[in-house]
Motif scaffolding. Sequence first.
Motif, PDB file in Angstrom:
ATOM      1  N   ILE A   1       0.782  -1.072  -0.076  1.00  0.00           N
ATOM      2  CA  ILE A   1      -0.085   0.181   0.110  1.00  0.00           C
ATOM      3  C   ILE A   1       1.011   1.357   0.100  1.00  0.00           C
ATOM      4  CG2 ILE A   1      -1.787   1.189   1.130  1.00  0.00           C
ATOM      5  CD1 ILE A   1      -2.639  -1.434   2.428  1.00  0.00           C
ATOM      6  N   GLN A   2       0.732   2.124  -0.984  1.00  0.00           N
ATOM      7  CA  GLN A   2       1.544   3.264  -1.023  1.00  0.00           C
ATOM      8  C   GLN A   2       1.011   4.392  -0.394  1.00  0.00           C
ATOM      9  OE1 GLN A   2       2.751   3.163  -5.315  1.00  0.00           O
ATOM     10  NE2 GLN A   2       4.539   1.808  -4.582  1.00  0.00           N
ATOM     11  N   GLN A   3       0.936   4.367   0.864  1.00  0.00           N
ATOM     12  CA  GLN A   3       0.489   5.470   1.589  1.00  0.00           C
ATOM     13  C   GLN A   3       1.005   5.519   3.153  1.00  0.00           C
ATOM     14  OE1 GLN A   3      -4.021   5.745   2.070  1.00  0.00           O
ATOM     15  NE2 GLN A   3      -3.597   6.773   3.839  1.00  0.00           N
ATOM     16  N   GLU A   4       1.500   6.636   3.630  1.00  0.00           N
ATOM     17  CA  GLU A   4       2.275   6.505   4.741  1.00  0.00           C
ATOM     18  C   GLU A   4       1.173   6.365   5.937  1.00  0.00           C
ATOM     19  OE1 GLU A   4       4.309  10.281   5.658  1.00  0.00           O
ATOM     20  OE2 GLU A   4       5.604   9.817   3.933  1.00  0.00           O
ATOM     21  N   PRO A   5       1.383   5.405   6.809  1.00  0.00           N
ATOM     22  CA  PRO A   5       2.476   4.981   7.324  1.00  0.00           C
ATOM     23  C   PRO A   5       2.628   3.331   7.005  1.00  0.00           C
ATOM     24  CG  PRO A   5       0.957   4.524   9.053  1.00  0.00           C
ATOM     25  CD  PRO A   5       0.356   5.622   8.021  1.00  0.00           C
TER      26      PRO A   5
END
Length: 137
Positions: free
Chosen positions: A88-92
């Motif tokens: 998943i390319q979203q922080e964190p």
Amino acid sequence: MMRETRSGGCLCGAVRYEVAWPPLGVSACHCTHCQKQSGSAFSIIARVPREALEVTGILTDFYDTGESGSPVIRRFCAKCGSPLISEIQQEPLDSFFFIKTGTLDDTSSVVPTSHWWTSRAQDWFKFPDGAVIMDRQ
């Protein structure tokens, strides 16, 4: 806590991995994308730090947009198509990999303690007592 390693891989054996165990968490994701990707009612995933996973073999990437709107990379064996890893390319969450627990050689003690995207769960599914239930993720 002492960490061991577990191994796993795809159906045909072309992709293998080693992962530090136990994971940071095991969840069942009920989103429609996981349902379609797994061909089942949900996907059981273990959250592991990126540095805890070592993969050998050729993976093919499918770039998706999750129901949350975040980019998701779904990684499959290039030969047999077994789904192995999601990113998943979203922080964190971008500092973790999510491995499909059904690809582990030893699935003992793999019990999801949380359920995500329960708003998309199949009507027939009954959530276990004591599990963390999240309508979304």
